[in-house]
Design an enzyme around this catalytic site. Structure first.
Site, PDB file in Angstrom:
ATOM      1  N   GLU A 243      -6.137  -5.832   4.091  1.00 33.81           N
ATOM      2  CA  GLU A 243      -6.155  -7.029   3.248  1.00 33.81           C
ATOM      3  C   GLU A 243      -7.340  -7.021   2.284  1.00 33.81           C
TER       4      GLU A 243
ATOM      5  N   THR B 274       0.826  -1.213   0.000  1.00 32.64           N
ATOM      6  CA  THR B 274       0.000   0.000   0.000  1.00 32.64           C
ATOM      7  C   THR B 274       0.860   1.263   0.000  1.00 32.64           C
TER       8      THR B 274
ATOM      9  N   GLY C  41       3.154  -3.133   8.476  1.00 31.70           N
ATOM     10  CA  GLY C  41       3.441  -3.402   9.882  1.00 31.70           C
ATOM     11  C   GLY C  41       4.918  -3.730  10.086  1.00 31.70           C
TER      12      GLY C  41
HETATM   13  C1  LIG Z   1     -10.626 -20.129  17.021  1.00 31.24           C
HETATM   14  C2  LIG Z   1      -9.609 -19.563  16.081  1.00 31.24           C
HETATM   15  C3  LIG Z   1      -8.252 -19.655  16.624  1.00 31.24           C
HETATM   16  C4  LIG Z   1      -7.203 -19.041  16.204  1.00 31.24           C
HETATM   17  C5  LIG Z   1      -7.095 -18.061  15.078  1.00 31.24           C
HETATM   18  C6  LIG Z   1      -5.831 -18.112  14.640  1.00 31.24           C
HETATM   19  C7  LIG Z   1      -5.158 -18.124  13.584  1.00 31.24           C
HETATM   20  C8  LIG Z   1      -4.888 -17.736  12.287  1.00 31.24           C
HETATM   21  C9  LIG Z   1      -3.541 -18.185  11.895  1.00 31.24           C
HETATM   22  C10 LIG Z   1      -2.650 -17.422  11.557  1.00 31.24           C
HETATM   23  C11 LIG Z   1      -2.916 -15.986  11.402  1.00 31.24           C
HETATM   24  C12 LIG Z   1      -1.657 -15.381  11.151  1.00 31.24           C
HETATM   25  C13 LIG Z   1      -1.513 -14.286  10.583  1.00 31.24           C
HETATM   26  C14 LIG Z   1      -2.524 -13.411   9.923  1.00 31.24           C
HETATM   27  C15 LIG Z   1      -1.904 -12.948   8.707  1.00 31.24           C
HETATM   28  C16 LIG Z   1      -1.245 -11.814   8.437  1.00 31.24           C
HETATM   29  C17 LIG Z   1      -1.420 -10.547   8.981  1.00 31.24           C
HETATM   30  C18 LIG Z   1      -2.688  -9.873   8.598  1.00 31.24           C
HETATM   31  C19 LIG Z   1      -2.846  -8.626   8.344  1.00 31.24           C
HETATM   32  C20 LIG Z   1      -1.788  -7.698   8.392  1.00 31.24           C
HETATM   33  C21 LIG Z   1      -2.115  -6.352   8.078  1.00 31.24           C
HETATM   34  C22 LIG Z   1      -2.570  -6.065   6.672  1.00 31.24           C
HETATM   35  C23 LIG Z   1      -1.852  -6.173   5.564  1.00 31.24           C
HETATM   36  C24 LIG Z   1      -2.362  -5.637   4.276  1.00 31.24           C
HETATM   37  O1  LIG Z   1      -3.377  -4.988   4.214  1.00 31.24           O
HETATM   38  S1  LIG Z   1      -1.440  -5.944   2.855  1.00 31.24           S
HETATM   39  C25 LIG Z   1      -2.235  -5.079   1.558  1.00 31.24           C
HETATM   40  C26 LIG Z   1      -3.533  -5.690   1.154  1.00 31.24           C
HETATM   41  N1  LIG Z   1      -4.065  -5.030  -0.008  1.00 31.24           N
HETATM   42  C27 LIG Z   1      -5.131  -5.426  -0.622  1.00 31.24           C
HETATM   43  O2  LIG Z   1      -5.781  -6.372  -0.235  1.00 31.24           O
HETATM   44  C28 LIG Z   1      -5.462  -4.694  -1.902  1.00 31.24           C
HETATM   45  C29 LIG Z   1      -6.849  -4.959  -2.395  1.00 31.24           C
HETATM   46  N2  LIG Z   1      -6.888  -4.857  -3.830  1.00 31.24           N
HETATM   47  C30 LIG Z   1      -6.796  -5.937  -4.646  1.00 31.24           C
HETATM   48  O3  LIG Z   1      -6.623  -7.059  -4.201  1.00 31.24           O
HETATM   49  C31 LIG Z   1      -6.915  -5.667  -6.116  1.00 31.24           C
HETATM   50  O4  LIG Z   1      -6.542  -4.399  -6.456  1.00 31.24           O
HETATM   51  C32 LIG Z   1      -8.349  -5.931  -6.604  1.00 31.24           C
HETATM   52  C33 LIG Z   1      -9.387  -5.156  -5.808  1.00 31.24           C
HETATM   53  C34 LIG Z   1      -8.615  -7.422  -6.501  1.00 31.24           C
HETATM   54  C35 LIG Z   1      -8.479  -5.494  -8.068  1.00 31.24           C
HETATM   55  O5  LIG Z   1      -7.355  -5.932  -8.783  1.00 31.24           O
HETATM   56  P1  LIG Z   1      -7.215  -5.705 -10.359  1.00 31.24           P
HETATM   57  O6  LIG Z   1      -7.550  -4.294 -10.662  1.00 31.24           O
HETATM   58  O7  LIG Z   1      -5.898  -6.200 -10.790  1.00 31.24           O
HETATM   59  O8  LIG Z   1      -8.273  -6.690 -10.890  1.00 31.24           O
HETATM   60  P2  LIG Z   1      -9.687  -6.498 -11.517  1.00 31.24           P
HETATM   61  O9  LIG Z   1     -10.657  -5.992 -10.524  1.00 31.24           O
HETATM   62  O10 LIG Z   1      -9.570  -5.722 -12.795  1.00 31.24           O
HETATM   63  O11 LIG Z   1     -10.021  -7.997 -11.858  1.00 31.24           O
HETATM   64  C36 LIG Z   1      -9.396  -8.678 -12.942  1.00 31.24           C
HETATM   65  C37 LIG Z   1      -9.562 -10.158 -12.761  1.00 31.24           C
HETATM   66  O12 LIG Z   1      -8.649 -10.613 -11.795  1.00 31.24           O
HETATM   67  C38 LIG Z   1      -9.304 -11.439 -10.833  1.00 31.24           C
HETATM   68  N3  LIG Z   1      -8.577 -11.346  -9.574  1.00 31.24           N
HETATM   69  C39 LIG Z   1      -8.362 -10.272  -8.815  1.00 31.24           C
HETATM   70  N4  LIG Z   1      -7.664 -10.611  -7.729  1.00 31.24           N
HETATM   71  C40 LIG Z   1      -7.428 -11.927  -7.809  1.00 31.24           C
HETATM   72  C41 LIG Z   1      -6.760 -12.842  -6.974  1.00 31.24           C
HETATM   73  N5  LIG Z   1      -6.199 -12.467  -5.823  1.00 31.24           N
HETATM   74  N6  LIG Z   1      -6.698 -14.117  -7.346  1.00 31.24           N
HETATM   75  C42 LIG Z   1      -7.290 -14.530  -8.505  1.00 31.24           C
HETATM   76  N7  LIG Z   1      -7.942 -13.687  -9.361  1.00 31.24           N
HETATM   77  C43 LIG Z   1      -8.017 -12.417  -9.002  1.00 31.24           C
HETATM   78  C44 LIG Z   1     -10.684 -10.841 -10.779  1.00 31.24           C
HETATM   79  O13 LIG Z   1     -11.594 -11.736 -10.232  1.00 31.24           O
HETATM   80  C45 LIG Z   1     -10.936 -10.532 -12.226  1.00 31.24           C
HETATM   81  O14 LIG Z   1     -11.365 -11.711 -12.865  1.00 31.24           O
HETATM   82  P3  LIG Z   1     -12.378 -11.632 -14.069  1.00 31.24           P
HETATM   83  O15 LIG Z   1     -11.802 -10.709 -15.083  1.00 31.24           O
HETATM   84  O16 LIG Z   1     -12.500 -13.036 -14.510  1.00 31.24           O
HETATM   85  O17 LIG Z   1     -13.650 -11.082 -13.510  1.00 31.24           O
HETATM   86  C1  FAD Z   2      -4.196  -1.551  10.578  1.00 31.70           C
HETATM   87  C2  FAD Z   2      -3.780  -1.629   9.138  1.00 31.70           C
HETATM   88  C3  FAD Z   2      -2.677  -2.379   8.785  1.00 31.70           C
HETATM   89  C4  FAD Z   2      -2.257  -2.432   7.463  1.00 31.70           C
HETATM   90  N1  FAD Z   2      -1.147  -3.120   7.142  1.00 31.70           N
HETATM   91  C5  FAD Z   2      -0.688  -3.125   5.862  1.00 31.70           C
HETATM   92  C6  FAD Z   2       0.517  -3.801   5.524  1.00 31.70           C
HETATM   93  O1  FAD Z   2       1.158  -4.432   6.363  1.00 31.70           O
HETATM   94  N2  FAD Z   2       0.961  -3.731   4.244  1.00 31.70           N
HETATM   95  C7  FAD Z   2       0.272  -3.065   3.273  1.00 31.70           C
HETATM   96  O2  FAD Z   2       0.733  -3.044   2.136  1.00 31.70           O
HETATM   97  N3  FAD Z   2      -0.873  -2.435   3.567  1.00 31.70           N
HETATM   98  C8  FAD Z   2      -1.379  -2.443   4.821  1.00 31.70           C
HETATM   99  N4  FAD Z   2      -2.551  -1.790   5.128  1.00 31.70           N
HETATM  100  C9  FAD Z   2      -3.258  -1.069   4.074  1.00 31.70           C
HETATM  101  C10 FAD Z   2      -4.581  -1.702   3.667  1.00 31.70           C
HETATM  102  O3  FAD Z   2      -4.382  -2.874   2.939  1.00 31.70           O
HETATM  103  C11 FAD Z   2      -5.421  -0.696   2.884  1.00 31.70           C
HETATM  104  O4  FAD Z   2      -5.697   0.390   3.741  1.00 31.70           O
HETATM  105  C12 FAD Z   2      -6.684  -1.326   2.368  1.00 31.70           C
HETATM  106  O5  FAD Z   2      -6.414  -2.259   1.355  1.00 31.70           O
HETATM  107  C13 FAD Z   2      -7.701  -0.286   1.862  1.00 31.70           C
HETATM  108  O6  FAD Z   2      -7.153   0.531   0.905  1.00 31.70           O
HETATM  109  P1  FAD Z   2      -7.222   2.138   0.989  1.00 31.70           P
HETATM  110  O7  FAD Z   2      -6.727   2.538   2.316  1.00 31.70           O
HETATM  111  O8  FAD Z   2      -6.574   2.642  -0.231  1.00 31.70           O
HETATM  112  O9  FAD Z   2      -8.775   2.485   0.947  1.00 31.70           O
HETATM  113  P2  FAD Z   2      -9.552   3.186  -0.230  1.00 31.70           P
HETATM  114  O10 FAD Z   2      -9.553   2.268  -1.402  1.00 31.70           O
HETATM  115  O11 FAD Z   2      -9.079   4.555  -0.453  1.00 31.70           O
HETATM  116  O12 FAD Z   2     -11.008   3.186   0.390  1.00 31.70           O
HETATM  117  C14 FAD Z   2     -11.736   4.373   0.744  1.00 31.70           C
HETATM  118  C15 FAD Z   2     -13.213   4.168   0.344  1.00 31.70           C
HETATM  119  O13 FAD Z   2     -13.306   4.077  -1.079  1.00 31.70           O
HETATM  120  C16 FAD Z   2     -14.092   2.965  -1.442  1.00 31.70           C
HETATM  121  N5  FAD Z   2     -13.613   2.397  -2.728  1.00 31.70           N
HETATM  122  C17 FAD Z   2     -12.348   2.297  -3.183  1.00 31.70           C
HETATM  123  N6  FAD Z   2     -12.314   1.670  -4.369  1.00 31.70           N
HETATM  124  C18 FAD Z   2     -13.586   1.362  -4.677  1.00 31.70           C
HETATM  125  C19 FAD Z   2     -14.210   0.680  -5.761  1.00 31.70           C
HETATM  126  N7  FAD Z   2     -13.498   0.193  -6.786  1.00 31.70           N
HETATM  127  N8  FAD Z   2     -15.549   0.543  -5.741  1.00 31.70           N
HETATM  128  C20 FAD Z   2     -16.273   1.016  -4.710  1.00 31.70           C
HETATM  129  N9  FAD Z   2     -15.737   1.655  -3.644  1.00 31.70           N
HETATM  130  C21 FAD Z   2     -14.416   1.825  -3.633  1.00 31.70           C
HETATM  131  C22 FAD Z   2     -13.926   1.965  -0.301  1.00 31.70           C
HETATM  132  O14 FAD Z   2     -15.031   1.077  -0.243  1.00 31.70           O
HETATM  133  C23 FAD Z   2     -13.831   2.886   0.915  1.00 31.70           C
HETATM  134  O15 FAD Z   2     -15.149   3.155   1.355  1.00 31.70           O
HETATM  135  C24 FAD Z   2      -2.988  -1.733   6.458  1.00 31.70           C
HETATM  136  C25 FAD Z   2      -4.127  -0.995   6.820  1.00 31.70           C
HETATM  137  C26 FAD Z   2      -4.522  -0.936   8.138  1.00 31.70           C
HETATM  138  C27 FAD Z   2      -5.732  -0.125   8.499  1.00 31.70           C
END
Ligand SMILES: CC/C=C\C/C=C\C/C=C\C/C=C\C/C=C\C/C=C\CC/C=C/C(=O)SCCNC(=O)CCNC(=O)[C@H](O)C(C)(C)COP(=O)(O)OP(=O)(O)OC[C@H]1O[C@@H](n2cnc3c(N)ncnc32)[C@H](O)[C@@H]1OP(=O)(O)O
Ligand code: FAD
Length: 666
Positions: free
Chosen positions: A431, A149, A188
């Site tokens: 995520e 991000t 993180g």
């Molecule tokens: C009782 C219970 C007990 C115990 C519980 C315990 C345990 C658990 C065990 C362990 C846990 C340990 C750890 C936890 C893990 C880690 C830490 C967690 C969090 C840490 C903090 C956070 C980190 C982060 O946030 S990292 C950053 C994350 N960022 C995102 O997620 C970004 C989101 N955006 C996207 O993913 C993409 O941009 C998108 C929204 C998917 C769009 O992508 P794109 O523009 O490229 O694609 P299109 O929309 O145009 O779609 C095209 C096409 O692609 C397909 N597609 C998209 N993504 C995927 C994919 N990932 N895989 C496969 N295909 C994919 C999509 O469907 C489209 O397909 P079609 O064209 O066919 O429609």
């Molecule tokens: C506690 C925490 C830990 C994190 N850790 C990590 C990390 O370790 N590594 C890392 O890389 N990232 C990390 N992130 C980042 C995180 O993955 C992003 O914040 C998350 O994916 C959301 O993206 P954004 O902040 O750009 O939100 P935005 O996309 O800007 O969202 C803002 C608003 O816009 C809307 N929006 C955006 N796009 C669309 C769309 N296409 N259609 C409709 N609505 C839309 C959303 O629904 C939302 O309401 C962390 C975030 C937090 C809060």
């Protein structure tokens, strides 16, 4: 020697009422007796490490002290883990995850190392790259995070602005952050902890853009920990929660890394700059799919923590009278309280069950990908998106509901409910933001609907669309199986409506993308309904499956819980069921009674059910939820730890209050 306190009498009585074997349920939830034993053994070891006990509660520490304390304790935890694993099997990730709470209390600054850095090397690295970095990463000789991000983009990762430009002359990539919006923001551990990271950047070769790819980058000197030349890195400051996660920012200025540092399991860049495409460019997103699956398990655990605190507290707390002249009742005897709390227990079970099959589905896709097969990837992506979105959102709502169910004391930091809430609510965003992930699933559902109309065979999770098209006129019955069909009818109906809405806008001359946006509220509702149908169907199936292998008394309780979950959601979504299924008003009236009966059936087992989560006091960290129920004593003991109670008169009295009062004119 630690003082042993008497267990609160209400809790003693509650435990005597329990109709099933608590230990048996713990084994089931953990995945087997051996896993429970391993977990308890590790937790016991940690309990006895003196250096891990905090002298001053973390909440009273400054931002800086809190972080430093978290790093200190994380290092001890890691050493204890290493020693443990030298003698036995490697601990399961779930057991490590749980034990971490006993040590760090908030989020560990190493969270992303184990959660995403190591998994990305495994998932995105070639065998040679794994051989180079995995041993060091696993031993924590290098510590890393996942830096994707940026300030300007989190959701739309194709829009990331960090560049990795290939220089064939030196066989290096040059990393740059051209604008402020291209700075990495959030990862993180990045702030001041890690020395490496996976950086996701736009690849350029000879002026041509090849999309985003992961690179492994050393950002700090291994000896001095100083940022390397060309790296600007720091911490982003306080947040709503995640106080010790050490989230950071990162910018590059002409920072060079060797060619081999691009993780090349999928796409590759050859020495001469030739780009070799991977099987599917979306495989670059693989780590996110894995974490989304894990978040379902995290949500189960956070819900279990909140339920344990609130149910034990509700058994100990007496307030108001049900009948005049009678003693004040335990608040757990108010039906409204049961309504708030028992769904929390059932929800945790629903998520645990869902995680079990979803994780298996994930492993199958990983195995298939190893054989160059990707048929089930779109279904897994759609499932992991909507189940991550729904489970984290539900967990956030449930944790807050449990906090409210504890009245004023739930607002105390020492209840630990605020920290648990800070964690769960973050998971709704990270995520993959909630709405955005629901829309990803909606894409898949629209395609599935088209395929159903064309008479094609559908993947198992959407096969209900075909059944619905064939005959939607099943006679309604108030059985869990028929209600689950009802949820599928709601999902199918909403999917059809959303599809028709898009078509209507397209026919009226809109571009498909605009039509999609105009229909997007309906699309997320369709995704939510699909998610609920999947959750209820999977939970019911798993319960039926496990019921045959557990004792009859436990099977009965599990059956009460799954019924409660299904009936709760029937009543919550009654309007939708009335529109899209054959349920009638009279059926809803019957189900309201059924729901009340289920609350009464679960009531005697409520404390037993939360005891079965087996979350130790060290992990719960709650004055309200401890096993012995010494709620009031603990609240007072914790209050006494406030630095403001360490001196009879605070200096501010002499400095400000006294002159202020003296000046006051009557
Ligand atoms: C009782 C219970 C007990 C115990 C519980 C315990 C345990 C658990 C065990 C362990 C846990 C340990 C750890 C936890 C893990 C880690 C830490 C967690 C969090 C840490 C903090 C956070 C980190 C982060 O946030 S990292 C950053 C994350 N960022 C995102 O997620 C970004 C989101 N955006 C996207 O993913 C993409 O941009 C998108 C929204 C998917 C769009 O992508 P794109 O523009 O490229 O694609 P299109 O929309 O145009 O779609 C095209 C096409 O692609 C397909 N597609 C998209 N993504 C995927 C994919 N990932 N895989 C496969 N295909 C994919 C999509 O469907 C489209 O397909 P079609 O064209 O066919 O429609
Ligand atoms: C506690 C925490 C830990 C994190 N850790 C990590 C990390 O370790 N590594 C890392 O890389 N990232 C990390 N992130 C980042 C995180 O993955 C992003 O914040 C998350 O994916 C959301 O993206 P954004 O902040 O750009 O939100 P935005 O996309 O800007 O969202 C803002 C608003 O816009 C809307 N929006 C955006 N796009 C669309 C769309 N296409 N259609 C409709 N609505 C839309 C959303 O629904 C939302 O309401 C962390 C975030 C937090 C809060």
């Amino acid at each position: 020697m630690a003082t042993v306190h008497k267990i609160n009498e209400d809790l003693v009585k509650e435990r005597q009422k329990c109709t099933f074997n608590v230990q048996e349920l713990t084994y089931l939830l953990d995945g087997g007796e051996e896993v429970t034993k391993e977990r308890r053994e590790f937790e016991n070891i940690l309990r006895n490490v003196k250096e891990l006990q905090d002298e001053v509660p973390e909440v009273y520490l400054s931002h800086k002290e809190r972080y430093e304390n978290a790093v200190r304790k994380t290092c001890i935890l890691q050493n204890v883990r290493n020693d443990f694993e030298k003698k036995r099997e490697v601990l399961s990730p779930r057991n490590i995850f749980r034990a971490g709470y006993a040590v760090i209390k908030d989020v560990s600054p190493f969270f992303l190392h184990n959660g995403m850095f190591v998994p990305t090397i495994i998932g995105q690295g070639t065998p040679e790259q794994q051989a180079e970095w995995l041993p060091k990463a696993k031993a924590m000789a290098i510590i890393g995070t996942y830096a994707q991000t940026e300030l300007g983009h989190g959701t739309f990762i194709r829009g990331l602005e960090t560049t990795a430009t290939y220089d064939a002359k030196t066989e290096e990539f040059i990393l740059n952050s051209p604008k402020v919006t291209s700075y990495k923001w959030w990862p993180g551990g990045l702030g001041t902890t890690v020395n490496h990271c996976i950086t996701v950047a736009q690849l350029y070769i000879n002026g041509k853009k090849y999309g985003i790819h992961p690179f492994i980058v050393q950002i700090r000197d291994l000896e001095t920990h100083k940022p390397l030349p060309g790296i600007k890195v720091g911490e982003i400051g306080p947040k709503m929660g995640f106080a010790t996660a050490n989230n950071g920012f990162l910018g590059f200025q002409n920072f060079r890394i060797p060619r081999k540092n691009m993780l090349m399991k999928n796409a590759q860049v050859l020495k001469d700059g030739t780009f070799v495409k991977g099987m599917n460019e979306k495989l670059t997103y693989g780590t996110m799919v894995m974490v989304r699956v894990n978040i379902v398990s995290d949500s189960a655990f956070h819900t279990a923590m909140a339920a344990t605190i609130a149910v034990r507290y509700a058994a100990v707390r007496h307030q108001s009278q049900l009948k005049a002249k009678e003693p004040e009742v335990q608040i757990i005897d108010y039906l409204t309280q049961q309504h708030k709390l028992f769904i929390a227990i059932a929800t945790s079970h629903a998520f645990s069950n869902t995680y079990t099959w979803l994780y298996q589905a994930y492993l199958k896709v990983v195995e298939d990908l190893g054989k160059q097969k990707q048929d089930h990837l779109p279904e897994l992506h759609a499932l992991s998106c909507c189940l991550k979105a729904t489970s984290s959102r539900d967990a956030g709502v449930i944790v807050e509901q449990c906090r409210l169910a504890c009245g004023g004391h739930g607002y105390m930091a020492s209840s630990n409910l605020p920290i648990i809430y800070g964690y769960t609510t973050a998971a709704i965003t990270y995520e993959g933001e909630h709405t955005v992930l629901l829309l990803q699933t909606a894409r898949y559902l629209m395609k599935a609907w088209m395929s159903a109309l064309e008479g094609k065979v559908l993947a198992p999770s959407v096969a209900y669309l075909v059944d619905w098209l064939k005959s939607d006129k099943q006679r309604w019955q108030n059985t869990p199986e028929v209600i689950v069909k009802g949820f599928q009818h709601v999902a199918a109906g909403k999917i059809k409506d959303a599809f028709d809405a898009i078509q209507k806008h397209v026919k009226a001359g809109k571009d498909y993308e605009d039509a999609w946006n105009l229909a997007s509220v309906q699309l997320i509702k369709a995704s939510e309904a699909h998610s609920r149908a999947i959750l209820c169907d999977g939970y019911l199936r798993e319960t039926v499956r496990t019921s045959s292998s557990v004792s009859p008394s436990l099977a009965k309780v599990l059956n009460h819980l799954v019924q409660l979950y299904i009936v709760y959601w029937t009543l919550e979504t009654a309007g939708d069921l009335l529109v899209y299924s054959n349920i009638g008003k009279d059926d809803i009236a019957v189900l309201k009674e059924k729901y009340e009966e289920l609350l009464a059936l679960i009531r005697p087992n409520a404390v037993g059910l939360v005891d079965a989560f087996d979350i130790s006091d060290e992990i719960l960290q709650s004055t309200l939820g401890s096993y012995d129920g010494r709620v009031y004593e603990r609240l007072m003991e914790e209050a006494m730890k406030s630095p403001l109670n360490k001196e009879p008169v605070n200096q501010s009295f002499h400095k400000y209050l006294k002159p202020f009062i003296k000046k006051a004119k009557l």
